[in-house]
Enzyme design. Sequence first.
Site, PDB file in Angstrom:
ATOM      1  N   HIS A  80       0.803  -1.229   0.000  1.00  0.00           N
ATOM      2  CA  HIS A  80       0.000   0.000   0.000  1.00  0.00           C
ATOM      3  C   HIS A  80       0.834   1.277   0.000  1.00  0.00           C
ATOM      4  O   HIS A  80       0.298   2.365  -0.150  1.00  0.00           O
ATOM      5  CB  HIS A  80      -0.924   0.014   1.218  1.00  0.00           C
ATOM      6  CG  HIS A  80      -1.826  -1.168   1.255  1.00  0.00           C
ATOM      7  ND1 HIS A  80      -1.620  -2.242   2.088  1.00  0.00           N
ATOM      8  CD2 HIS A  80      -2.912  -1.487   0.522  1.00  0.00           C
ATOM      9  CE1 HIS A  80      -2.545  -3.146   1.877  1.00  0.00           C
ATOM     10  NE2 HIS A  80      -3.341  -2.724   0.925  1.00  0.00           N
ATOM     11  N   GLU A 132      -2.937   3.282   2.160  1.00  0.00           N
ATOM     12  CA  GLU A 132      -2.480   3.859   0.889  1.00  0.00           C
ATOM     13  C   GLU A 132      -2.693   5.366   0.874  1.00  0.00           C
ATOM     14  O   GLU A 132      -1.818   6.130   0.430  1.00  0.00           O
ATOM     15  CB  GLU A 132      -3.227   3.209  -0.295  1.00  0.00           C
ATOM     16  CG  GLU A 132      -2.758   3.768  -1.625  1.00  0.00           C
ATOM     17  CD  GLU A 132      -3.581   3.271  -2.811  1.00  0.00           C
ATOM     18  OE1 GLU A 132      -4.069   2.123  -2.785  1.00  0.00           O
ATOM     19  OE2 GLU A 132      -3.737   4.052  -3.769  1.00  0.00           O
ATOM     20  N   THR A 169      -6.044   3.662  -5.445  1.00  0.00           N
ATOM     21  CA  THR A 169      -6.091   2.683  -6.542  1.00  0.00           C
ATOM     22  C   THR A 169      -7.245   1.681  -6.443  1.00  0.00           C
ATOM     23  O   THR A 169      -7.567   1.024  -7.429  1.00  0.00           O
ATOM     24  CB  THR A 169      -4.778   1.876  -6.572  1.00  0.00           C
ATOM     25  OG1 THR A 169      -4.576   1.290  -5.295  1.00  0.00           O
ATOM     26  CG2 THR A 169      -3.593   2.735  -6.957  1.00  0.00           C
TER      27      THR A 169
HETATM   28 FE1  SF4 Z   1      -3.288  -2.593  -5.161  1.00  0.00          FE
HETATM   29 FE2  SF4 Z   1      -4.008  -2.655  -7.738  1.00  0.00          FE
HETATM   30 FE3  SF4 Z   1      -1.426  -2.790  -7.068  1.00  0.00          FE
HETATM   31 FE4  SF4 Z   1      -3.063  -4.831  -6.620  1.00  0.00          FE
HETATM   32  S1  SF4 Z   1      -2.456  -4.001  -8.653  1.00  0.00           S
HETATM   33  S2  SF4 Z   1      -1.561  -3.995  -5.182  1.00  0.00           S
HETATM   34  S3  SF4 Z   1      -4.955  -3.802  -6.068  1.00  0.00           S
HETATM   35  S4  SF4 Z   1      -2.779  -1.075  -6.757  1.00  0.00           S
END
Ligand code: SF4
Length: 317
Positions: A80, A132, A169
Amino acid sequence: MNKIKPHTLLLAEPRGFCAGVVRAIEVINHLLESEGPPIYSYHEIVHNKFIVENFKKRGVIFTENIIEVPKKSRIVFSAHGISPLVMQEAKKRKLRIIDATCPLVTKVHLETKKAARDGYDILLVGHRGHDEVEGTLGEAPTKTTVIDSIDEANNVSINSEKVFVVTQTTLSVDDTHEIIDTINQKFPNAEIRNDICYATTNRQAAVKELAKKADMILVVGSPNSSNSVRLMEHAKSSGAVAYRIEGIEEIDESWYQNVGVIGLTAGASVPDELLEPIINDLMQRGVKTIDTISVAQETIEFKPPDNLPVPKRNLTQ
Ligand code: SF4
């Protein structure tokens, strides 16, 4: 009396692990094998109880406070991401750092830092207090306002023409569109980045398709996993009955009453081994058909952090 019994299982694709989670877990596995415990992890390496408990048993120590970590220890930063202040403190303590921040989270940090440098005020759309969001906020704390809802987007006041918008995200794609629309109306010149990642977007699209066909949807994921909770919300807002569970032990038998078609999905931090017992149990209950509802094939992989130490056994070979 139950007239209908479970007869069909629909699996969402994609579901479960994303590339960022695979990378973070591989980092810890690699360190456990090459150096052994103790290994410290700042925050849960990924938001999944099963994974965290397993790592604890193998000697990983999870901490929320960097100053509790003994000097010169090995530490991993979670998928994160972390605030620069945490990095500073870790360096001061001469911790041996491996940064397992997902590259897609790092991208948001870089955007935020650059925008602050270029004189923008930043709106960070995300859940206040999430690891995050706290990490990204730390890149430009005096220039950034967290926006957690449409109300907050409506009420935010900025005395500048230069507004830059980034997002967490793992948000709901639909809710975020509404918040961004609101921001856009208030600040028509705002520069907007939609940083919701591919894994979150794909899993939400898949659960929506599942909701069209399933009588009931099981979403496997921890309550502090943002993307898992969003999956359950998407299933419900698409009209399905849905439950979020850590694993099979949280399933209530009554949920299966008069349910013929069951949908199953999992958040991005959930290993397949939590789904297997659920699938086996459903087959024992009479499920004969297992189909996949696919919206995307994911092939993304992230390379490991550059400073991951070479295992000792490879050095001696
Ligand atoms: Fe988080 Fe998306 Fe990265 Fe997976 S791909 S760790 S859900 S930001």
